[in-house]
Scaffold this motif. Structure first.
Motif, PDB file in Angstrom:
ATOM      1  N   GLY B  80       0.788  -1.228   0.000  1.00 54.98           N
ATOM      2  CA  GLY B  80       0.000   0.000   0.000  1.00 54.98           C
ATOM      3  C   GLY B  80       0.819   1.277   0.000  1.00 54.98           C
ATOM      4  N   LEU B  82       3.177   4.184  -1.637  1.00 56.49           N
ATOM      5  CA  LEU B  82       2.996   4.788  -2.967  1.00 56.49           C
ATOM      6  C   LEU B  82       3.756   4.027  -4.042  1.00 56.49           C
ATOM      7  CD1 LEU B  82       3.115   8.637  -2.271  1.00 56.49           C
ATOM      8  CD2 LEU B  82       1.116   7.169  -2.613  1.00 56.49           C
ATOM      9  N   GLU B  83       4.920   3.473  -3.692  1.00 54.16           N
ATOM     10  CA  GLU B  83       5.737   2.779  -4.709  1.00 54.16           C
ATOM     11  C   GLU B  83       5.311   1.334  -4.911  1.00 54.16           C
ATOM     12  OE1 GLU B  83       8.065   3.596  -1.528  1.00 54.16           O
ATOM     13  OE2 GLU B  83       6.702   5.233  -2.013  1.00 54.16           O
ATOM     14  N   ASP B  84       4.367   0.840  -4.099  1.00 58.63           N
ATOM     15  CA  ASP B  84       3.984  -0.568  -4.200  1.00 58.63           C
ATOM     16  C   ASP B  84       3.139  -0.796  -5.454  1.00 58.63           C
ATOM     17  OD1 ASP B  84       3.455  -3.233  -3.706  1.00 58.63           O
ATOM     18  OD2 ASP B  84       1.795  -2.810  -2.332  1.00 58.63           O
ATOM     19  N   GLY B  85       3.601  -1.671  -6.317  1.00 62.40           N
ATOM     20  CA  GLY B  85       2.866  -1.963  -7.548  1.00 62.40           C
ATOM     21  C   GLY B  85       2.120  -3.282  -7.494  1.00 62.40           C
ATOM     22  N   CYS B  87      -0.325  -4.925  -4.738  1.00 66.19           N
ATOM     23  CA  CYS B  87      -0.990  -4.814  -3.423  1.00 66.19           C
ATOM     24  C   CYS B  87      -1.079  -6.160  -2.695  1.00 66.19           C
ATOM     25  CB  CYS B  87      -2.379  -4.224  -3.631  1.00 66.19           C
ATOM     26  SG  CYS B  87      -3.300  -3.973  -2.112  1.00 66.19           S
TER      27      CYS B  87
END
Lengths: 455, 102
Positions: B80, B82-85, B87
């Motif tokens: 979760g 911002l950089e997590d692609g 989830c």
């Protein structure tokens, strides 16, 4: 000693077969339970309090379970209501239950167990050094407590107390999935190792069956073993699928931590009694010297607007690594110009994800430098302190991104294909997980509040 | 020479809570599992290199009853963020598929 457990499905609202439930009812379970939440879908549900699954999907499952409970006159336990298990999730599920009860002319004593945590309580426990992180969670502070919505994950005890007080339907806030299934067997004196291991296996419904499904499971816990089977006669369990279920979504398959201790499945043995029924023996439960309640917290990061497009031109695709940093520098200058004094570089975030290159694995992508894709997808994400600012920034980000200065071309071209008009899609509030800690309470009850309602 | 993909019936990655990434490799037969258990194609050092984590932070277990290898590590990017692609952490296993098993 025999305790029979009907697990409705992996998550309330995912569905189950009516025939499976009816078969379970015919087997006369001691109680029915179902989990209704998870953090697996991300921080938005805990942050916003909104449920993941639709009201219609949850009402469908809840109606069938309330009617099954009424037929059998046994307890129905549902935990982590409304996905996050926040108080608003419990109230949402309780309202659904009341409406269904009215329509179906059902009557029951309802217990609501709330698990939202007060900031004052958590700050006191923090000051007493009775909160510690579950590695690798980030550090907690008063500021994190103030800016986060935090729930405590209850163990069996508040559920056992509610049932002992006569509750026929329990709607619990955030709860250990396994505790929903272990509570009544432990009250009735079943072996703790078998009860917890059976509970852990049941909590995902028929996810441990072949073929995995959103459907009912049934376990019979006896003196020195438990038997487990899916209630769909076309599905089956094998020793491998039941053993393998301890792997699912856990870091260590042999040691599973619960508030009151650790489920130890290392010495467990799994035996096929038929093509579809498995017997488990040898599970142990090691009671903890200190009771711990897990805390989950989610905090607001900002508001997002996204832009989706695609690039087909190989000269643009190969130039992205130089073009995008230039575009970002331009945006920083543009934001400073348009919103002087309002936004600094820390207040907003503009990111490009290039699908077809490294969007899924980011910096870990092993094929980052392999041959270029003939087409890539572009997801531009703009995060800002308000939705209005995110939208405003997105309008020039999408415009500029569509006119990147490609070295091979002299004159303006459209460098990204946008499928939508307008290309900017407001996405609302964005959250992050801020707390994944345990607190040492004085007792298993002090963090949870139970109210009883006659329905 | 076979790959883990050849010997397994299921290879997956998944969140184990928001901060931990976990991998399950289920072998398709007792023979395949024993072969992997003997030759140890997947080590904590290798996982640390692929996912750029500290070796000490990686747990790796061979689970005989499940005929499976289980590995867990801190999530390279927390769920979760911002950089997590990813989830659900569901597509992070891919670099393991082609690891060779002696």
């Amino acid at each position: 000693m025999e305790i029979k457990v009907l697990a409705a499905t992996g998550v309330l609202g995912a569905g189950f077969k009516v025939e499976s439930l009816n078969r379970g009812i015919a087997l006369a379970p001691t109680f029915i339970a179902c989990d209704a939440g998870s953090t697996d879908s991300g921080p938005a549900y805990l942050g916003s309090g909104k449920p993941k699954l639709s009201r219609e999907a949850c009402a469908r499952d809840l109606r069938l379970l309330l009617k099954a409970r009424d037929t059998l006159k046994v307890p129905l336990i549902i935990g982590s209501c409304g996905t996050s298990g926040r108080d608003v999730g419990v109230d949402w599920m309780a309202q659904l239950a009341r409406e269904i009860a009215g329509e179906e002319r059902l009557h029951f004593k309802l217990a609501l167990i709330k698990s939202d945590q007060s900031k004052a309580y958590l700050k006191r426990r923090l000051a007493e050094q009775r909160i510690r992180p579950l590695f690798p969670a980030p550090p907690i502070s008063e500021q994190v407590i103030d800016s986060s919505h935090i729930v405590g994950m209850m163990g069996t005890e508040p559920i056992q107390a509610a049932v002992a007080a006569g509750a026929e339907v329990v709607l619990a806030g955030r709860a250990s999935d396994s505790a929903l299934y272990a509570a009544i067997p432990l009250t009735l004196g079943a072996d703790p190792g078998l009860s917890w291991h059976a509970a852990k296996t049941l909590e995902c419904g028929a996810a441990c069956a072949v073929v995995p499904a959103a459907d009912c499971m049934f376990a019979s816990i006896r003196a020195d073993h438990f038997d487990i089977e899916p209630l769909d006669l076309n599905a089956r369990c094998t020793p491998q699928t039941i053993a393998a279920h301890t792997l699912y979504e856990n870091a260590n398959p042999f040691l599973l931590t619960e508030p009151s201790g650790v489920i130890d499945t290392e010495a467990a043995e799994y035996q096929a009694l038929s093509a579809r029924l498995v017997r488990v023996t040898g599970s142990r439960f090691r009671a903890a010297t200190q009771y711990t309640v897990k805390l989950e917290g989610s905090q607001l990061v900002g508001y997002q607007t996204i832009v989706i497009g695609g690039i087909r031109d190989p000269y643009i695709i190969r130039a992205l690594d130089t073009l995008l940093p230039k575009a970002r520098a331009f945006f920083d200058a543009r934001i400073a110009d348009l919103f002087p004094g309002q936004l600094t570089g820390k207040d907003y975030d503009i990111s490009y994800r290039i699908y077809g290159r490294d969007a899924v694995m980011g910096g870990l992508e092993p094929n980052r430098n392999s041959a270029l894709a003939y087409e890539v997808g572009v997801l531009i994400t703009i995060t800002a302190p308000t939705q209005e600012l995110a939208n405003k920034i997105a309008t020039f980000v999408s415009h500029v991104s569509a006119h990147l200065p490609v070295p091979e071309y002299h004159g303006i071209i459209s460098s990204i294909a946008y499928p939508f008009s307008p290309p900017e899609l407001p996405r609302g509030a964005v959250y992050r997980f801020s707390v994944n800690h345990v607190v040492a309470p004085d007792d298993p009850y002090e963090m949870f509040r139970t109210e009883f309602v006659e329905v | 020479m076979a790959t883990l993909f050849d010997l397994c019936s299921l290879i997956r990655s998944k969140n184990a809570g928001p901060f931990v990434l976990t991998f399950d490799l289920m072998f398709s037969s007792q023979e395949n599992y024993e072969r992997a258990k003997r030759s140890q194609p997947l080590t904590r050092d290798l996982l640390a290199a692929i996912y750029r984590q500290r070796v000490d932070d990686i747990t790796l277990v061979y689970h005989d009853h499940a005929m499976a290898i289980k590995a867990s590590m801190p999530r390279p990017i927390f769920q979760g963020e911002l950089e997590d692609g990813d989830c659900y952490g569901g597509q992070q296993y891919v670099p393991l598929l082609q690891i060779e098993v002696a």
